[in-house]
Write a protein that holds these residues in place. Structure first.
Motif, PDB file in Angstrom:
ATOM      1  N   GLU A 254       0.731  -1.271  -0.145  1.00  0.00           N
ATOM      2  CA  GLU A 254      -0.080  -0.001   0.059  1.00  0.00           C
ATOM      3  C   GLU A 254       0.985   1.334  -0.071  1.00  0.00           C
ATOM      4  O   GLU A 254       0.577   2.186  -0.716  1.00  0.00           O
ATOM      5  CB  GLU A 254      -1.162  -0.027   1.417  1.00  0.00           C
ATOM      6  CG  GLU A 254      -1.881  -1.001   1.162  1.00  0.00           C
ATOM      7  CD  GLU A 254      -2.980  -1.166   2.361  1.00  0.00           C
ATOM      8  OE1 GLU A 254      -2.530  -0.361   3.427  1.00  0.00           O
ATOM      9  OE2 GLU A 254      -3.804  -1.937   2.371  1.00  0.00           O
ATOM     10  N   ARG A 255       2.056   1.390   0.883  1.00  0.00           N
ATOM     11  CA  ARG A 255       2.723   2.346   1.079  1.00  0.00           C
ATOM     12  C   ARG A 255       3.806   2.437  -0.316  1.00  0.00           C
ATOM     13  O   ARG A 255       3.891   3.669  -0.985  1.00  0.00           O
ATOM     14  CB  ARG A 255       3.989   2.026   1.963  1.00  0.00           C
ATOM     15  CG  ARG A 255       5.133   3.058   1.727  1.00  0.00           C
ATOM     16  CD  ARG A 255       4.589   4.818   2.217  1.00  0.00           C
ATOM     17  NE  ARG A 255       3.710   4.629   3.355  1.00  0.00           N
ATOM     18  CZ  ARG A 255       4.077   4.782   4.433  1.00  0.00           C
ATOM     19  NH1 ARG A 255       5.678   4.924   4.530  1.00  0.00           N
ATOM     20  NH2 ARG A 255       3.389   5.045   5.825  1.00  0.00           N
ATOM     21  N   THR A 258       1.300   4.186  -2.805  1.00  0.00           N
ATOM     22  CA  THR A 258       1.032   5.709  -2.661  1.00  0.00           C
ATOM     23  C   THR A 258       2.435   6.236  -3.076  1.00  0.00           C
ATOM     24  O   THR A 258       2.238   7.469  -3.881  1.00  0.00           O
ATOM     25  CB  THR A 258       1.173   5.773  -0.832  1.00  0.00           C
ATOM     26  OG1 THR A 258      -0.198   5.233  -0.480  1.00  0.00           O
ATOM     27  CG2 THR A 258       1.041   7.277  -0.650  1.00  0.00           C
ATOM     28  N   ASN A 261       2.397   6.392  -6.944  1.00  0.00           N
ATOM     29  CA  ASN A 261       1.427   7.582  -7.587  1.00  0.00           C
ATOM     30  C   ASN A 261       1.707   9.016  -7.424  1.00  0.00           C
ATOM     31  O   ASN A 261       1.095   9.827  -8.163  1.00  0.00           O
ATOM     32  CB  ASN A 261       0.203   7.680  -6.631  1.00  0.00           C
ATOM     33  CG  ASN A 261      -1.038   6.297  -6.817  1.00  0.00           C
ATOM     34  OD1 ASN A 261      -0.819   5.595  -8.100  1.00  0.00           O
ATOM     35  ND2 ASN A 261      -1.701   5.876  -5.815  1.00  0.00           N
TER      36      ASN A 261
END
Length: 270
Positions: A254-255, A258, A261
């Motif tokens: 998930e990191r 992030t 992105n």
């Protein structure tokens, strides 16, 4: 085990290109990841690279260097191109070698491990009279990791997570072929029963601390906490930007998403 790791092309020789990518950039990205995985996680491994940046080096210089160093294995990393339609993965050993040779056995092992993870069409194991396969005095292997002029393959090449998986496939093959032992200070990857397993998110490696600090500042401006660590790889000092360490791989991924992105390349290191 002494590995001579050769990211193909570089400098004034970009190699193949397509879909906004240059082969020389993909090759060195994968190769640096291979080196990091090997030297961080395995015992009794020495890695020498033909280049660690965007520099020009002839084929003769590369094989001469590997031969003088008396490497145990020569691994050359490439991407392919043809007509925009051809796609997939293939690898090569020298065409004069028999299928029963030690090099062919290494190719069998490496091929099987790489195709497990690379999500590419399997074009098979091949032989050719390439310079680096012919002029190296040790067992030598060349991988062609997708077709850069094929839009489907290139879409994968643009993904940091894919390049990391390709590197892992090469390393898994080397570990099996040369029976490498994992460092006791490093837990087995992804072992949920081992409380010491950490999935570190690395958002850049730089020779210049100033550049590493700039990356940290950028990430913090995007709401991502990060800091600079140092690592010595093949006697070279690198400044690495770490943006988290997690005991759960899902949280690390998930990191990673992030960070990507924000337009920054990152990868997960165990």
């Amino acid at each position: 085990m002494k590995l001579y790791l050769d990211p193909g092309h570089g400098g004034s020789d970009p190699g193949a290109s397509g879909n906004g990518l240059k082969e020389k950039d993909i090759n060195i990205d994968i190769a640096l990841r291979i080196r990091s995985l090997l030297t961080t996680n395995y015992e009794n491994v020495q890695v020498r690279m033909s280049r660690t940046n965007d520099s020009t080096k002839s084929l003769q210089q590369r094989t001469n260097e590997a031969n003088r160093w008396r490497a145990d294995f020569y691994m050359s990393i490439h991407c392919n191109s043809f007509n925009g339609v051809a796609n997939g993965y293939e690898d090569y050993i020298h065409n004069l070698l028999s299928d029963q040779s030690r090099t062919a056995n290494y190719q069998d092992i490496l091929h099987d491990e790489i195709i497990k993870v690379n999500r590419l069409n399997n074009r098979g194991q091949k032989k050719a009279n390439f310079h680096v396969l012919r002029e190296s005095t040790m067992d030598a292997f060349l991988s062609e990791n997708g077709f850069i002029d094929n839009s489907k393959d290139a879409a994968l090449m643009k993904q940091t997570s894919w390049r990391q998986k390709v590197a892992e496939g090469h390393v898994n093959g080397l570990v099996k072929a040369f029976k490498l032992n994992r460092k006791t200070t490093n837990p087995s990857p992804g072992d949920p029963s081992n409380p010491n397993t950490l999935f570190k998110v690395i958002a850049g490696s730089f020779k210049s601390k100033k550049n590493a600090d700039a990356r940290v500042t950028f990430l913090k401006g995007k709401g991502v906490e990060a800091f600079v660590t140092t690592a010595t790889i093949s006697n070279e000092r690198w400044y690495r930007v770490q943006a988290g360490a997690f005991s759960n791989r899902k949280n690390a991924e998930e990191r990673l998403n992030t960070i990507e992105n924000t337009g920054v390349d990152a990868f997960i290191e165990i």
